[in-house]
Scaffold this motif. Structure first.
Motif, short mmCIF file in Angstrom:
data_model
loop_
_atom_site.label_atom_id
_atom_site.label_comp_id
_atom_site.label_asym_id
_atom_site.label_seq_id
_atom_site.Cartn_x
_atom_site.Cartn_y
_atom_site.Cartn_z
N ILE A 161 -1.22 -4.58 2.55
CA ILE A 161 -2.60 -5.01 2.81
C ILE A 161 -2.76 -6.39 2.18
O ILE A 161 -2.41 -6.59 1.01
CB ILE A 161 -3.62 -4.02 2.24
CG1 ILE A 161 -3.50 -2.67 2.97
CG2 ILE A 161 -5.05 -4.57 2.37
CD1 ILE A 161 -4.45 -1.60 2.47
N THR A 185 -2.70 -6.67 7.78
CA THR A 185 -1.77 -5.62 7.38
C THR A 185 -0.39 -6.02 7.91
O THR A 185 -0.28 -6.70 8.94
CB THR A 185 -2.14 -4.23 7.93
OG1 THR A 185 -2.21 -4.28 9.35
CG2 THR A 185 -3.48 -3.76 7.38
N ALA A 228 0.84 -1.21 0.00
CA ALA A 228 0.00 0.00 0.00
C ALA A 228 0.86 1.25 0.00
O ALA A 228 0.46 2.29 -0.50
CB ALA A 228 -0.91 0.01 1.22
N ARG A 229 2.07 1.13 0.55
CA ARG A 229 2.98 2.29 0.57
C ARG A 229 4.41 1.79 0.74
O ARG A 229 4.69 1.01 1.64
CB ARG A 229 2.64 3.21 1.74
CG ARG A 229 3.48 4.47 1.82
CD ARG A 229 2.83 5.60 1.01
NE ARG A 229 3.67 6.76 0.89
CZ ARG A 229 3.20 8.01 0.77
NH1 ARG A 229 1.89 8.24 0.78
NH2 ARG A 229 4.01 9.02 0.60
N HIS A 265 4.39 -0.83 3.76
CA HIS A 265 3.13 -1.23 4.40
C HIS A 265 2.31 -2.06 3.43
O HIS A 265 2.14 -1.69 2.28
CB HIS A 265 2.35 0.01 4.83
CG HIS A 265 2.92 0.66 6.05
ND1 HIS A 265 2.46 0.39 7.31
CD2 HIS A 265 3.93 1.55 6.20
CE1 HIS A 265 3.15 1.10 8.19
NE2 HIS A 265 4.05 1.81 7.54
N THR A 298 10.89 1.33 4.68
CA THR A 298 9.71 0.65 5.23
C THR A 298 8.67 0.46 4.13
O THR A 298 8.64 1.20 3.15
CB THR A 298 9.06 1.45 6.38
OG1 THR A 298 8.62 2.71 5.86
CG2 THR A 298 10.00 1.65 7.54
N LEU A 327 3.91 -4.66 8.16
CA LEU A 327 4.98 -3.69 7.93
C LEU A 327 6.27 -4.48 7.76
O LEU A 327 6.63 -5.28 8.63
CB LEU A 327 5.12 -2.75 9.12
CG LEU A 327 6.36 -1.86 9.11
CD1 LEU A 327 6.31 -0.83 7.99
CD2 LEU A 327 6.54 -1.15 10.45
#
Lengths: 269, 269
Positions: free
Chosen positions: A90, A104, A80-81, A88, A86, A106
């Motif tokens: 989904i 989710t 998602a990012r 993230h 880092t 990380l």
């Protein structure tokens, strides 16, 4: 041919961008559907296998949205990012186009910093000095873990006594043993039988609805833990109106805090 | 006209199915971007406002994926799975079409069951007997909370001493006071200054990357807490290679466990 049942269970075949197909494994069957830990490991494995993955898992939250039926499922994982160090994620596991699991994650590239743990492994007898549970394993997944209870084992025969606390500590490893990695540590974070059974000295219908794992260890520290036992400890915090939570910790046999974990569990009565 | 700054900050205007527009509030500004708690409350509010919502929040995990810029943002909340009495949500806050915050939530219709808490509120002096911090609030959001530290306040002036623990307990409520609800409780779950600052007696660059809140209280119990103080307690568990986690608890002034919370925080050194 000689693949470990855990590797069989979390295997995913790519079906396209961000998509995989997996299949439930009878080796990890629970009363209804699969053991939650194995579904969590399957969801995390979609991230592990993703060609765009940056770094290693640092945090993971999995939500059990519905019962998974025996058979195939679809896994979707998308970044998602993505930042410099880092990322993230989904994640969803679906059957018949409907989400069964949402998650989710990380992932991150970690660098060495000051370190210090406050959650210290409790003193315990060595796993080899403790006997495995004598109760017959009524579901398949229990046979996939070698458990040696240090304290707070299943209060069987049920006595219906309120113990006033729900703390369990046990040694645990895969059965047969297997070198630790992020998916297997994730699965073991769900190893604790329901705290409400211990607290009240009686069984009730339960189901984990969400679990979070924070990975304090990186891949090198998991490798160092190898196929040894982990000390797993958990205690309930609040039980109210159909839901309770617990806080848990997982240390390597050498006493390194590998992960902290929390979950919220539905209970019927 | 007389709207509370918190209600202004979490306000969302519907833009279509599953979509809203919000705006950052200068009242909750942090060093860079908004206070994490207010972003968490904004994300949860998209669920609260959704016409298809079933029941009340029971679990909520929010991931801070990137810095939020001052100005408008888009909120998306969709029910990923709706069962008879539970519903699983996937939420995103976006700017320029990119996820800034991701979240998952579980809402549920709860019914009365056996209840019992193991996380008991520590003894503490009454909030009225404790003075607010004397340090000037260097960021706006600190002015939005009335905090009375019971123990483990910001170790200022910095002494660089390793305290060996990072436990803080404080009374907290909105400033000006405001009746508690799920978004405001979610925001207060992020009230704790970084545990690594306390543990090490010095500041470092930090940023929460993920936070989970388990709601033990339902709406009626939040109403009963009203505009009173909450006792908030947190302690770090593991600090290693750029990340630490803490476990926290929030009780009403009357001693009811309202929520448990955990978070993972990036720290630079």
């Amino acid at each position: 041919m000689n693949t470990h049942p855990f590797d069989n269970a979390i295997a995913l075949a790519a079906t396209g961008q961000d998509g995989w197909e997996g299949r439930t494994s009878p080796d990890y069957a629970n009363f209804i559907g699969p053991y939650g830990g194995i579904m969590a490991a399957q969801a995390l494995n979609a991230v592990m296998l993703h060609p765009q993955r940056l770094g290693e898992p640092v945090a993971f939250t999995v939500n059990f949205a519905a019962a998974m039926a025996d058979g195939p499922f679809e896994a979707r994982a998308r970044p998602a990012r993505t930042n410099r160090s880092t990322q993230h994620w989904i994640v969803e596991l679906l059957q018949d186009g409907q989400a069964v699991v949402t998650a989710t994650a990380l992932t991150a590239i970690r660098r060495e910093t000051w370190s210090g743990d406050e959650a210290v492994m409790p003193a315990a007898r060595a796993p080899q000095e403790l006997a495995p549970p004598t109760q017959p394993a009524r579901v398949a997944w229990l046979g996939r873990y070698d458990m040696r209870f240090i304290g707070g084992s299943v209060p069987y025969p049920w006595d219906g006594q309120d113990r006033g606390h729900s703390r369990t500590a046990l040694w645990v490893r895969d059965n047969p043993s297997r070198a630790l990695d992020f998916p297997s540590l994730t699965s073991m974070a769900d190893i604790f039988f329901p705290r409400v059974w211990l607290r009240r000295g009686k069984p009730s219908v339960v189901g984990t609805v969400t679990m979070t794992v924070y990975f304090h260890a990186d891949g090198a520290q998991l490798q160092a833990a190898g196929a040894g036992y982990l000390l797993a400890q958990a205690q309930g915090q609040g039980f109210r109106n159909g839901y309770f939570d617990h806080a848990g910790h997982l240390w390597s046999e050498a006493g390194v805090l590998l992960a902290t974990t929390h979950q919220l569990v539905y209970f019927k009565e």
